[in-house]
Design an enzyme around this catalytic site. Structure first.
Site: not given
Ligand code: UDP
Length: 466
Positions: A18, A108
């Site tokens: 990520h 995110d």
């Protein structure tokens, strides 16, 4: 605000798969004149070093050890929400009244609470999805109750608008089993709970790759595809000195690995890695170990330190240095880009898949969990850039099949066709992010809005823009 630069704060979920794409997006925005700050957890902040992006800490409540210090995933995620909300808010406040106040929070998609923080401060909120558009569209439908989860294997094959027909084994395993990682499953479905309230939604893919999946779901998931988020050196080369992501949660074995590869003939090495999260059962490790040992090719195998105790007894001693290297971590992009590497045995994590596509490396897919089976399906059947190893009834991929797959992509009948496809996709990936490409246009649209933004939340709604 007239002379102030637009300033984005980018907030990744703090895992390697990520941090890499969100950091890359921050670099891309910085290269287009936006000030970019990456806000990441205390535990990961010192592992990131890159040009053009400022790195600042926020808290997940486990500042000394991150996720590994949390009793379980539920407690970790809850703490991240509580501490992350406060510390992200403090970070935004710190920049108020300076020459570069924060304009936008790009978070995110796992961290839906960050949109509330952006709103509280009257900022633009943008959600960044790290999965493929195909996988996002499946998760999105699941979260909207378009079908019941877990899916019944008797219903196979499965067909969703905009997607290829999928077999049971092609589906993300959050859909096929209610028991796997319930906290993560909940988080993955929750990503969509407030997505339509975000001003912008981004997906790390590109139109030619799986844009059809997005079109079929755009009213529920109004994303702009801006990928592949892979360092610029390997694609358009427009960002100076951008050869690596600039983040390593583990120390790469660098020089030894590259020196070793330099000694090997072109296309002769199998690179095997199952990403940063996979925990393989010992019997699967044994099958991979035997396949690499017996496969008549050189190999590099990344086995993280925590996984090394599962290696078969005396395996390391039985491999001579010239035949293979087992290393704890590497700069994957540098390895994939080396002319000696002939194929990538991979779990099909989305970043690894995009990296191989962008660099033109043929794949042997050995998917483990979450989105990986769906990525593997596309690798083999849709993009034609690799083969997929078969699981037996026990859920294990056997050595004979791995060996067969390696030989198929490196020298078999299919090898030529696969190589041709890898060249095609490498070019399409570059074209998408290069000047005037589909992803570049989407990024330019976002930057243009940021540059003009004067503080009115509704002005920046990217939904439905082309
Ligand atoms: N990676 C790396 N060195 C390694 C193994 C992996 O730098 O030895 C990087 C890889 O380039 C990718 C990321 O770690 O960007 C892994 O992300 P992916 O989505 O492929 O898998 P995950 O780790 O999330 O399962």
């Amino acid at each position: 605000m007239a002379n102030q630069r637009a300033h984005v704060v980018v907030v990744p979920y703090p895992s390697q798969g990520h941090i890499n794409p969100l950091l890359q997006f921050a670099k891309r925005l910085s290269s287009k004149g936006v000030k970019a700050t990456l806000a990441t957890t205390h535990y990961t902040v010192d592992t990131i070093h890159t040009q053009g992006v400022t790195i600042e800490p926020i808290s997940d409540g486990f500042d000394q050890g991150g996720f590994s210090h949390a009793p379980n995933a539920d407690i970790y995620l809850e703490n991240f929400k509580t501490h992350g909300t406060k510390t992200l808010s403090d970070l935004i406040k710190k920049h108020k009244g300076t020459s570069s106040p924060v304009t936008c929070v790009i978070y995110d998609s796992f961290l839906i609470w960050a949109l509330d923080v952006a709103r509280e401060h009257g900022l633009v909120g943008a959600s960044f999805f790290t999965n493929s558009a195909t996988v996002c569209s499946i998760f999105c439908r699941a979260s909207h109750g378009h079908f019941e989860v877990p899916l019944d294997p008797k219903q196979r094959p499965f067909s969703f608008p905009g997607l290829p027909v999928l077999e049971y084994e092609d589906l993300p395993n959050f859909l096929t089993s209610a028991e796997v990682y319930p906290a993560y499953r909940k988080m993955v479905f929750n990503q969509f709970s407030n997505v339509r309230e975000a001003d912008w939604v981004f997906g790390n893919s590109f139109e030619q790759l799986d844009g059809e999946a997005l079109k079929a779901i755009s009213s529920l998931w109004p994303a702009k595809l801006i990928g592949p988020m892979v360092p610029s050196f390997y694609l358009d080369g427009r960002i100076k000195c951008d050869k690596s992501y600039g983040a390593h949660l583990w120390t790469p074995i660098g020089i030894k690995c590259m020196d070793w590869l330099d000694q090997k003939p072109g296309g002769s090495v199998v690179y095997a890695s199952f990403g940063s999260m996979a925990h393989m059962p010992p019997n699967q490790m044994e099958e991979v170990a035997s396949a690499l040992k017996e496969c008549n090719k050189h190999f590099i195998w990344v086995v993280k330190e925590s996984e090394q105790p599962k290696l078969p007894d005396k395996f390391l001693q039985s491999i001579d240095d010239d035949k293979g290297l087992v290393i704890t971590w590497c700069s994957q992009l540098e390895v994939l880009a080396h002319q000696a590497v002939g194929c990538f045995v991979t779990h099909c994590g989305w970043n690894s898949t995009l990296e191989a596509l962008s660099l033109g490396v043929p794949l042997v897919a050995v998917p483990q969990w979450t989105d990986q089976p769906t990525n593997a399906k596309q690798v083999r059947d849709i993009w034609g850039v690799g083969v997929r190893a078969k699981m037996d009834e026990e859920g294990i991929v056997r050595r004979e099949d791995i060996k067969h797959c390696i030989s198929e992509v490196m020298e078999g009948k299919k090898a030529e066709e696969i190589k041709k496809n890898t060249i095609k996709w490498k070019k399409l990936a570059k074209d998408a992010i290069d000047e005037g490409g589909s992803s570049d246009k989407n990024i330019e649209g976002f930057v243009g809005m940021l540059m003009k933004w004067k503080g009115e939340p509704t002005l920046c709604n990217g939904h439905g823009q082309t």
